[in-house]
Structures are given as C-alpha cells and as structure tokens.
Scaffold this active site. Sequence first.
Site, PDB file in Angstrom:
ATOM      1  N   ARG A   1       0.810  -1.220   0.000  1.00 47.34           N
ATOM      2  CA  ARG A   1       0.000   0.000   0.000  1.00 47.34           C
ATOM      3  C   ARG A   1       0.847   1.276   0.000  1.00 47.34           C
ATOM      4  O   ARG A   1       0.467   2.294   0.563  1.00 47.34           O
ATOM      5  CB  ARG A   1      -0.974   0.012   1.182  1.00 47.34           C
ATOM      6  CG  ARG A   1      -1.926  -1.176   1.212  1.00 47.34           C
ATOM      7  CD  ARG A   1      -2.811  -1.223  -0.032  1.00 47.34           C
ATOM      8  NE  ARG A   1      -3.659  -2.426  -0.024  1.00 47.34           N
ATOM      9  CZ  ARG A   1      -3.369  -3.559  -0.676  1.00 47.34           C
ATOM     10  NH1 ARG A   1      -2.258  -3.636  -1.403  1.00 47.34           N
ATOM     11  NH2 ARG A   1      -4.189  -4.583  -0.625  1.00 47.34           N
TER      12      ARG A   1
ATOM     13  N   SER B   1     -11.966  -0.391   2.409  1.00 46.55           N
ATOM     14  CA  SER B   1     -11.279  -0.890   3.597  1.00 46.55           C
ATOM     15  C   SER B   1     -10.557   0.266   4.287  1.00 46.55           C
ATOM     16  O   SER B   1      -9.685   0.901   3.704  1.00 46.55           O
ATOM     17  CB  SER B   1     -10.282  -1.981   3.198  1.00 46.55           C
ATOM     18  OG  SER B   1      -9.658  -2.532   4.329  1.00 46.55           O
TER      19      SER B   1
ATOM     20  N   GLU C   1      -5.678   3.103   6.000  1.00 50.33           N
ATOM     21  CA  GLU C   1      -5.445   2.901   4.576  1.00 50.33           C
ATOM     22  C   GLU C   1      -6.079   4.047   3.796  1.00 50.33           C
ATOM     23  O   GLU C   1      -5.581   4.446   2.747  1.00 50.33           O
ATOM     24  CB  GLU C   1      -6.033   1.561   4.129  1.00 50.33           C
ATOM     25  CG  GLU C   1      -5.724   1.204   2.696  1.00 50.33           C
ATOM     26  CD  GLU C   1      -6.037  -0.242   2.375  1.00 50.33           C
ATOM     27  OE1 GLU C   1      -6.717  -0.486   1.365  1.00 50.33           O
ATOM     28  OE2 GLU C   1      -5.603  -1.128   3.131  1.00 50.33           O
TER      29      GLU C   1
END
Length: 306
Positions: free
Chosen positions: A176, A226, A296
């Site tokens: 990520r 998410s 995130e």
Amino acid sequence: MTNNEIYEELLSICEKENVLKDEPMKNHTLTKLGGKADFFVTPVSYDQMSRIVAFTYNNKIPFMLLGNGSNMVVRDGGIRGIVVQFSKLNGLKREGNTIVAQGGANIIDASRLALKHSLTGFEFACGIPGSIGGAMAMNAGAYGGEVKDIINHVIVITKEGKQLKLSKEELELNYRSSIIGKKGHMVVEAVFTLENGDEKKIKEKMDDLTFQRESKQPLEYPSAGSVFKRPPGYFAGKLIQDSGLQGKGVGGAEVSTKHAGFIINKSNATATDYISTIEMVKTKVKENFGVDLELEVKIVGEDLNE
C-alpha cells in the site's frame, strides 16, 4: 493571489466547463462526504495538467490530486486551493500483451479490457473501485494480487510540473505504498505487462472474485472501502469484529455489520461522524488488543471551524 486571479489563470489553461468554483466534494467521493473545494479542475491533456501543476507550484497555491474518490475522506470544511481530477484523462488501449491506461481510467475497466483480449494477470483488480493513478500510488491489491505484479512503467508529472518515466524498480512498490505517494507524483499513464491466457478461465476467476466481493462487502452503502491497513500478524476486520464494534458508530456513520473493516455512510453522515467513528474503532482495538490500527484511507481537507 486572489481567488479571482487564480480562476482567470485556470481559464487560460482549461476550458471553462472544466473549471468549477466552490464545488462540493461529496459529489466526487464514494463516501458522499466532504465540503467544498475552492476550485475543481478536470484537464483534458497532459499539457494542461503540467501547466496547472507548474502554476500551483510557482505561486504556492494549495493543490490536491483526486482519483475517483474511492479511498478518501474529505472533511466538512472542504479543501482550499485547487483540486484536480483526471476523470477526463481516462483512455485505455491494448498493445500486444500490454494494457496502456491513462491515470483517470478505472482499474476495473482495465481488468475488463484484459479479459476481452484473453490477457491474464489483471483479474485481482476486477472489483477495486479506484482509478489507475490512485491504484499506482498505493500499490492497490486484492485477493492475492497487486499492481506490483504486472506494472511495467508509468509516466508521471512531478509537483513542479515536469513529466518523468519511471520503471517498475524506480516505483518502490511495497504494501500500500510507492514512490508516487511519497514524492507527490501524479500518474498520467501506466503500462501493464500481462500474459496470454484462456478467456473462459479468466472470466471464471473474475466472476468468482466478484461474487466474493459482493457477498462480503457492504456495497449497498457509500464508504471509503477498507479503512485500515492489515496489521502485521492480524486482520483489521477481525480485530474490529472481536471488539464488538459492528453496527456501532457516531451520527450517520457506522461500522458495517457485513464487513467490520468497512465504515459506511448509513444515514446522511458528516465527515466528522465518519472520522469520529474511525477514532472510536482505533481506540477500542488498542484497548482490547494493544494493536495500533493504521489508516489505509486518506483524510484530507479542513474542519468547519478552521
């Protein structure tokens, strides 16, 4: 510079219909949250993009690049300066065993183009609700695959307005994260290298992944996807579920009862509701398991009282 001067300069670069003033960001985020941006610009060429970026850099004007708003929460006070979205730079084409995608194209559409030409490797992205640029910046992934597996190179615009070509190695793609996010680069084009495959098998895999996603994720409500990264040795959703937080939240925001890793805009939530729910989740998981959840999603913009 005054806002009028900024507006006139933007009109000298872009067509009037592509320069909006006081544009509500809730119209451009999948959470349906966010106050107004001073200016919301949708360039139609790489040259326009370079000129806008150079203008903001040289005049120290606040600037933000928006993908398709899938992984972002904009605060209720909105965003000062200029927000640029690549939604009109959304071209996709296949060249041999590669897919060439502009930064504003949807990664889902890229995976569908690969299917059409019996190219395998892009199946994992068939349900990722993001733009190519955003997917590159965060090395997006799902179901065991990630952008890192298939990217060849990208063309970016730097924060000074210069165009660069970056190889896979230069992108520093990790979980990520990438050099794109760290340096503030803007992806205008990405080239993915795939393998020849069987169209029927590729479609079967994509259908299976789509079923898994639709059956497990709360797609019927606005959300940022998410919310938290996967903590080492744990799953964020399991920690949240085991903390008894599903169905709980602040105001119109709520931890999904379908997937604890998602926070949904269930009933006319404000960004403040959503962010307060995030903080509640982080606090409870820390208290219960001693784990610090890392975001995130990105939280941007200003609070109403600023």
